[in-house]
Write a protein that holds these residues in place. Structure first.
Motif, mmCIF file in Angstrom:
data_model
loop_
_atom_site.group_PDB
_atom_site.id
_atom_site.type_symbol
_atom_site.label_atom_id
_atom_site.label_comp_id
_atom_site.label_asym_id
_atom_site.label_seq_id
_atom_site.Cartn_x
_atom_site.Cartn_y
_atom_site.Cartn_z
ATOM 1 N N TYR A 76 -5.506 47.399 67.189
ATOM 2 C CA TYR A 76 -6.632 48.331 67.139
ATOM 3 C C TYR A 76 -6.152 49.766 66.901
ATOM 4 O O TYR A 76 -6.753 50.509 66.144
ATOM 5 C CB TYR A 76 -7.416 48.254 68.453
ATOM 6 C CG TYR A 76 -8.641 49.132 68.510
ATOM 7 C CD1 TYR A 76 -9.872 48.650 68.086
ATOM 8 C CD2 TYR A 76 -8.574 50.435 68.992
ATOM 9 C CE1 TYR A 76 -11.009 49.447 68.146
ATOM 10 C CE2 TYR A 76 -9.695 51.240 69.050
ATOM 11 C CZ TYR A 76 -10.906 50.743 68.623
ATOM 12 O OH TYR A 76 -12.026 51.528 68.676
ATOM 13 N N ARG A 79 -3.107 49.437 63.316
ATOM 14 C CA ARG A 79 -3.361 48.811 62.013
ATOM 15 C C ARG A 79 -4.834 48.695 61.646
ATOM 16 O O ARG A 79 -5.165 48.622 60.470
ATOM 17 C CB ARG A 79 -2.703 47.427 61.970
ATOM 18 C CG ARG A 79 -1.172 47.523 61.920
ATOM 19 C CD ARG A 79 -0.497 46.180 61.983
ATOM 20 N NE ARG A 79 -0.766 45.449 63.213
ATOM 21 C CZ ARG A 79 -0.228 45.722 64.404
ATOM 22 N NH1 ARG A 79 0.588 46.738 64.538
ATOM 23 N NH2 ARG A 79 -0.505 44.999 65.472
ATOM 24 N N ARG A 80 -5.742 48.662 62.609
ATOM 25 C CA ARG A 80 -7.171 48.517 62.305
ATOM 26 C C ARG A 80 -7.676 49.795 61.637
ATOM 27 O O ARG A 80 -7.444 50.891 62.116
ATOM 28 C CB ARG A 80 -7.972 48.274 63.579
ATOM 29 C CG ARG A 80 -9.443 47.999 63.315
ATOM 30 C CD ARG A 80 -10.161 47.798 64.653
ATOM 31 N NE ARG A 80 -11.478 47.255 64.497
ATOM 32 C CZ ARG A 80 -12.569 47.984 64.271
ATOM 33 N NH1 ARG A 80 -12.480 49.293 64.131
ATOM 34 N NH2 ARG A 80 -13.750 47.401 64.168
ATOM 35 N N LEU A 81 -8.374 49.655 60.510
ATOM 36 C CA LEU A 81 -8.913 50.793 59.791
ATOM 37 C C LEU A 81 -10.265 51.170 60.397
ATOM 38 O O LEU A 81 -11.152 50.330 60.522
ATOM 39 C CB LEU A 81 -9.050 50.468 58.300
ATOM 40 C CG LEU A 81 -7.772 49.989 57.607
ATOM 41 C CD1 LEU A 81 -8.046 49.702 56.140
ATOM 42 C CD2 LEU A 81 -6.643 50.983 57.779
ATOM 43 N N HIS A 82 -10.419 52.430 60.755
ATOM 44 C CA HIS A 82 -11.642 52.923 61.390
ATOM 45 C C HIS A 82 -12.400 53.798 60.395
ATOM 46 O O HIS A 82 -11.910 54.843 59.961
ATOM 47 C CB HIS A 82 -11.286 53.734 62.645
ATOM 48 C CG HIS A 82 -10.638 52.916 63.713
ATOM 49 N ND1 HIS A 82 -11.288 52.565 64.872
ATOM 50 C CD2 HIS A 82 -9.405 52.358 63.800
ATOM 51 C CE1 HIS A 82 -10.484 51.841 65.638
ATOM 52 N NE2 HIS A 82 -9.330 51.705 65.005
ATOM 53 N N GLY A 83 -13.594 53.355 60.036
ATOM 54 C CA GLY A 83 -14.397 54.054 59.041
ATOM 55 C C GLY A 83 -14.774 55.469 59.430
ATOM 56 O O GLY A 83 -14.843 56.356 58.577
ATOM 57 N N GLU A 84 -15.012 55.712 60.702
ATOM 58 C CA GLU A 84 -15.446 57.044 61.145
ATOM 59 C C GLU A 84 -14.348 58.098 61.020
ATOM 60 O O GLU A 84 -14.624 59.283 61.084
ATOM 61 C CB GLU A 84 -15.945 56.984 62.590
ATOM 62 C CG GLU A 84 -17.206 56.163 62.774
ATOM 63 C CD GLU A 84 -18.400 56.752 62.040
ATOM 64 O OE1 GLU A 84 -18.552 57.985 62.044
ATOM 65 O OE2 GLU A 84 -19.183 55.979 61.471
ATOM 66 N N GLY A 86 -11.972 58.052 58.391
ATOM 67 C CA GLY A 86 -11.401 58.026 57.046
ATOM 68 C C GLY A 86 -10.674 56.750 56.677
ATOM 69 O O GLY A 86 -9.803 56.765 55.819
ATOM 70 N N HIS A 87 -11.037 55.651 57.308
ATOM 71 C CA HIS A 87 -10.445 54.338 57.026
ATOM 72 C C HIS A 87 -8.932 54.327 57.223
ATOM 73 O O HIS A 87 -8.181 53.831 56.375
ATOM 74 C CB HIS A 87 -10.831 53.847 55.627
ATOM 75 C CG HIS A 87 -12.300 53.639 55.494
ATOM 76 N ND1 HIS A 87 -12.954 52.571 56.054
ATOM 77 C CD2 HIS A 87 -13.254 54.396 54.889
ATOM 78 C CE1 HIS A 87 -14.245 52.659 55.797
ATOM 79 N NE2 HIS A 87 -14.454 53.767 55.102
ATOM 80 N N ILE A 88 -8.516 54.918 58.340
ATOM 81 C CA ILE A 88 -7.112 54.891 58.749
ATOM 82 C C ILE A 88 -7.059 54.502 60.230
ATOM 83 O O ILE A 88 -8.057 54.628 60.940
ATOM 84 C CB ILE A 88 -6.411 56.251 58.508
ATOM 85 C CG1 ILE A 88 -7.103 57.365 59.288
ATOM 86 C CG2 ILE A 88 -6.328 56.577 57.028
ATOM 87 C CD1 ILE A 88 -6.391 58.711 59.220
ATOM 88 N N TYR A 93 -4.449 58.949 62.332
ATOM 89 C CA TYR A 93 -5.382 60.070 62.449
ATOM 90 C C TYR A 93 -4.845 61.118 63.418
ATOM 91 O O TYR A 93 -4.866 62.317 63.141
ATOM 92 C CB TYR A 93 -6.752 59.566 62.913
ATOM 93 C CG TYR A 93 -7.794 60.645 62.989
ATOM 94 C CD1 TYR A 93 -8.516 61.016 61.861
ATOM 95 C CD2 TYR A 93 -8.054 61.303 64.179
ATOM 96 C CE1 TYR A 93 -9.474 62.009 61.918
ATOM 97 C CE2 TYR A 93 -9.004 62.303 64.255
ATOM 98 C CZ TYR A 93 -9.717 62.652 63.120
ATOM 99 O OH TYR A 93 -10.660 63.640 63.177
#
Length: 110
Positions: A76, A79-84, A86-88, A93
């Motif tokens: 989480y 490696r998980r991409l978080h849309g809120e 910037g998809h990183i 971040y």
């Protein structure tokens, strides 16, 4: 000896508030019925249940859940991409934030 009744909600109990006050700790507790303080945690727990707990049940042992939880938390955050954001992943971040954050300047006066 008179004792105060035990509160049903440990996080809002008078005893806890007094203990925190004696220790010099400021409590971060919202008002009754106010879920704003824990909205992020509720969202994360929902994702945890949706992405890990429910799809892989039935769980056989507590150590199995503990190991899977540690692996999920690592995934989480790394490696998980978080849309809120910037998809990183959150770790990326955070690193970007500290690279671009203004650092206080030290000035020398004589």
């Amino acid at each position: 000896m008179l004792r105060r009744p035990v509160e049903s909600a440990q996080y809002t109990s008078f005893t806890l508030a007094e203990h925190l006050d004696r220790a010099g700790i400021a409590a971060s507790i919202g008002t009754v019925g106010d879920a704003l303080d824990n909205a992020l945690m509720e969202s994360t727990i929902g994702l945890y249940k949706t992405e890990l707990i429910k799809p892989r049940r039935p769980w056989r042992t507590l150590p199995e859940v503990e190991l899977a939880t540690a692996e999920w938390a690592d995934w989480y955050n790394h490696r998980r991409l978080h849309g809120e954001i910037g998809h990183i992943p959150p770790v990326e971040y955070e690193a970007n934030y500290y690279l671009t954050a203004q650092k206080p300047q030290v000035t020398v006066t004589t």
